[in-house]
Enzyme design. Structure first.
Site, PDB file in Angstrom:
ATOM      1  N   GLU A  67      34.685  38.394  62.919  1.00 37.75           N
ATOM      2  CA  GLU A  67      34.153  38.605  61.559  1.00 37.75           C
ATOM      3  C   GLU A  67      33.560  37.481  60.930  1.00 37.75           C
ATOM      4  O   GLU A  67      33.883  36.383  61.506  1.00 37.75           O
ATOM      5  CB  GLU A  67      35.511  39.166  60.855  1.00 37.75           C
ATOM      6  CG  GLU A  67      36.354  40.342  61.568  1.00 37.75           C
ATOM      7  CD  GLU A  67      35.559  41.753  60.894  1.00 37.75           C
ATOM      8  OE1 GLU A  67      34.372  41.666  60.996  1.00 37.75           O
ATOM      9  OE2 GLU A  67      36.596  42.657  60.773  1.00 37.75           O
TER      10      GLU A  67
ATOM     11  N   HIS B 155      29.089  41.635  61.910  1.00 34.55           N
ATOM     12  CA  HIS B 155      30.264  41.142  62.744  1.00 34.55           C
ATOM     13  C   HIS B 155      29.392  41.679  64.175  1.00 34.55           C
ATOM     14  O   HIS B 155      28.833  42.738  64.357  1.00 34.55           O
ATOM     15  CB  HIS B 155      31.571  41.701  62.697  1.00 34.55           C
ATOM     16  CG  HIS B 155      31.969  43.342  62.780  1.00 34.55           C
ATOM     17  ND1 HIS B 155      32.951  43.899  62.430  1.00 34.55           N
ATOM     18  CD2 HIS B 155      31.448  44.010  63.780  1.00 34.55           C
ATOM     19  CE1 HIS B 155      32.929  45.038  62.615  1.00 34.55           C
ATOM     20  NE2 HIS B 155      32.115  45.354  63.803  1.00 34.55           N
TER      21      HIS B 155
ATOM     22  N   ASN C 244      28.985  44.235  58.064  1.00 38.30           N
ATOM     23  CA  ASN C 244      29.242  42.939  57.670  1.00 38.30           C
ATOM     24  C   ASN C 244      28.595  41.839  58.408  1.00 38.30           C
ATOM     25  O   ASN C 244      28.793  40.713  58.476  1.00 38.30           O
ATOM     26  CB  ASN C 244      30.691  42.608  57.331  1.00 38.30           C
ATOM     27  CG  ASN C 244      31.692  42.756  58.739  1.00 38.30           C
ATOM     28  OD1 ASN C 244      31.062  42.791  59.511  1.00 38.30           O
ATOM     29  ND2 ASN C 244      32.719  42.325  58.320  1.00 38.30           N
TER      30      ASN C 244
ATOM     31  N   ASP D 206      36.344  43.965  73.142  1.00 37.81           N
ATOM     32  CA  ASP D 206      37.291  43.937  72.091  1.00 37.81           C
ATOM     33  C   ASP D 206      38.281  45.242  72.492  1.00 37.81           C
ATOM     34  O   ASP D 206      37.999  46.013  72.964  1.00 37.81           O
ATOM     35  CB  ASP D 206      36.679  43.881  70.570  1.00 37.81           C
ATOM     36  CG  ASP D 206      35.626  44.654  70.364  1.00 37.81           C
ATOM     37  OD1 ASP D 206      35.391  45.606  71.169  1.00 37.81           O
ATOM     38  OD2 ASP D 206      35.095  44.559  69.386  1.00 37.81           O
TER      39      ASP D 206
END
Ligand code: F6R
Length: 241
Positions: free
Chosen positions: A143, A138, A136, A67
């Site tokens: 996400e 990811h 979280n 990313d």
């Protein structure tokens, strides 16, 4: 899924380097998927140490990062291209032309995303993917969402991710709101996956990854469906398993 728990993140990182070294051994052309963030730093240090010692050769390695922030070019110290050059590529004998990080500064992100997937496909897919995990759940910057996204795509970063990553920036407002990330298709097609997670802050996400439903609200949970995943955890990250 294989789960290995270590006393320290250093031990886990050495184990990660060992898995990468075995996979690369005798492979010739090798496609390595890479992550940024704090987690893989000791792993990259260990890879660089082995390269310097002549044990590990990156001459035939082609790397693809997961990313990049939208809007940051490679000269920005918080860009993932800069991070990779600084933490790994400048310390190993990889050909810079063979290192790939998605571009977050092109005029057409959709076209760039498609081209990134096509390049990986043309290489024959990723041989080994290194992953961290967000607090979280990811992976890459996929996400929590109502669906899993297959291809490379642009994402809106969640507040949780912006909060987690603001430590790298001067002010929270400076954290980009969007990123471009490899999708689940690219990750799931990797022949082998290693995921590293350290610290109590990752314990809930690790639990959801291992014990939860396969659910896009915990993107990492899709790894339950991959046939060659190894988790390398410290005790704190494994504490809720
Ligand atoms: C970054 C990436 C992210 C990180 C995750 C954990 O390329 O893929 O999914 O792995 O945000 O970040 P750290 O390691 O900083 O806790």
């Amino acid at each position: 899924m294989e789960i290995k728990v270590f006393e320290t993140m250093q031990d886990a990182s050495v184990a990660g380097a060992e898995i990468i070294a075995s996979a690369m051994k005798g492979a010739g052309h090798f496609v390595l998927g890479l992550a940024t963030g704090s987690t893989p730093v000791p792993l990259y240090r260990e890879l660089a140490r082995r390269n310097k010692g002549g044990e590990l050769d990156f001459a035939s390695v082609h790397s693809y990062n997961l990313d990049e922030y939208v809007g940051l070019d490679g000269s920005h110290p918080q860009s993932f291209r800069y991070f990779m050059d600084d933490n790994l590529f400048h310390h190993i004998n990889i050909d810079p032309a063979n290192t790939h990080v998605p571009s977050g500064t092109g005029g057409d992100h959709e076209a760039d995303a498609r081209a990134y997937d096509e390049m990986i496909e043309a290489e024959g897919g990723i041989d080994l993917q290194v992953l961290g995990i967000g607090n979280n759940g990811h992976i890459g910057f996929n996400e929590p969402d109502s669906v899993f996204h297959a291809g490379t795509h642009v994402v809106d970063l969640t507040d949780s991710t912006i909060d987690a990553n603001k430590r790298f920036f001067e002010r929270r407002e400076d954290v980009p709101r969007h990123a471009i990330t490899l999708g689940m298709g690219g990750i799931m097609r990797a022949k082998k996956v290693i995921l590293l997670a350290f610290g109590a802050v990752k314990a809930d996400a690790v639990r959801a990854l291992v014990k939860g439903e396969v659910d896009p609200q915990c993107p990492a949970s899709i790894l339950q469906l991959h046939r060659d995943v190894t988790l390398l955890l410290d005790r704190a990250a494994a504490s809720k398993l």
